[in-house]
Design an enzyme around this catalytic site. Structure first.
Site, PDB file in Angstrom:
ATOM      1  N   ALA A  51      31.797  38.666  52.722  1.00  0.00           N
ATOM      2  CA  ALA A  51      32.448  39.848  52.172  1.00  0.00           C
ATOM      3  C   ALA A  51      33.620  40.269  53.036  1.00  0.00           C
ATOM      4  O   ALA A  51      33.651  40.015  54.242  1.00  0.00           O
ATOM      5  CB  ALA A  51      31.445  40.997  52.059  1.00  0.00           C
ATOM      6  N   ASP A  52      34.584  40.913  52.392  1.00  0.00           N
ATOM      7  CA  ASP A  52      35.727  41.468  53.104  1.00  0.00           C
ATOM      8  C   ASP A  52      36.177  42.717  52.354  1.00  0.00           C
ATOM      9  O   ASP A  52      36.230  42.713  51.122  1.00  0.00           O
ATOM     10  CB  ASP A  52      36.871  40.459  53.176  1.00  0.00           C
TER      11      ASP A  52
END
Length: 173
Positions: A51-52
């Protein structure tokens, strides 16, 4: 992850985070995919989630502030306006054909107007210095949140409900 009943082991990605695109949704999509694939390449099984998250205002991506001056500039830009928080999530279900999916969640966040003194006090708390956009919705900055449209957990950093539904749809649960 615990909130949605999942146990997780954190394995930091060693992926190159260089990106060409400046569009927030594409940036988080690309980075989450790079992170998940890099970690998955080192795993023999299981599910890998990369995730970012970025904060974007006036077409500009706001990362973590380098110093108090930059934090002040970011918060001044956000106060009294609506901005967006984007999180890209890539799921890799190791060993499952077609077991990869990437999605992007976007949430609008409206911030009350803030005086220079309120911004200064918030910066002095130290809270904004390690956070994209120079704020954490789950901390003291909650006093300045007028409203959100979308997933609160996305603003915290991981759209938990959507993640659970995507894992279920992929057959990874």
């Amino acid at each position: 992850m615990q909130q949605i009943g999942l146990e997780a082991e954190v394995i930091p990605s060693q992926a190159d985070e260089t990106i060409e695109n400046r569009e927030p949704a594409r940036v988080v999509e690309c980075l989450s995919r790079k992170k998940a694939r890099e970690v998955a390449s080192r795993c023999e099984g299981g599910v890998v989630i990369g995730a970012d998250t970025v904060v974007a205002a006036d077409g500009k991506i706001l990362g973590k502030p380098a110093d108090e001056k930059e934090a002040e500039e970011m918060l001044f830009m956000l106060q009294g306006k609506v901005h967006q928080v984007y999180t890209g999530v890539t799921i890799v279900c190791c060993g499952i054909p077609e077991g990869e999916r990437t999605f992007v969640e976007e949430t609008d966040v409206e911030v009350y107007p803030m005086s220079r003194e309120e911004i200064r006090r918030y910066i002095e708390s130290g809270d904004p210095m390690d956070k994209a956009g120079a704020y954490g919705i789950q901390g003291q900055f909650a006093a300045y949140i007028k409203g959100i449209r979308g997933d609160y957990n996305n603003v915290v950093g991981l759209p938990a409900g959507r993640l659970y539904q995507e894992l279920k749809a992929l057959g990874c649960l």
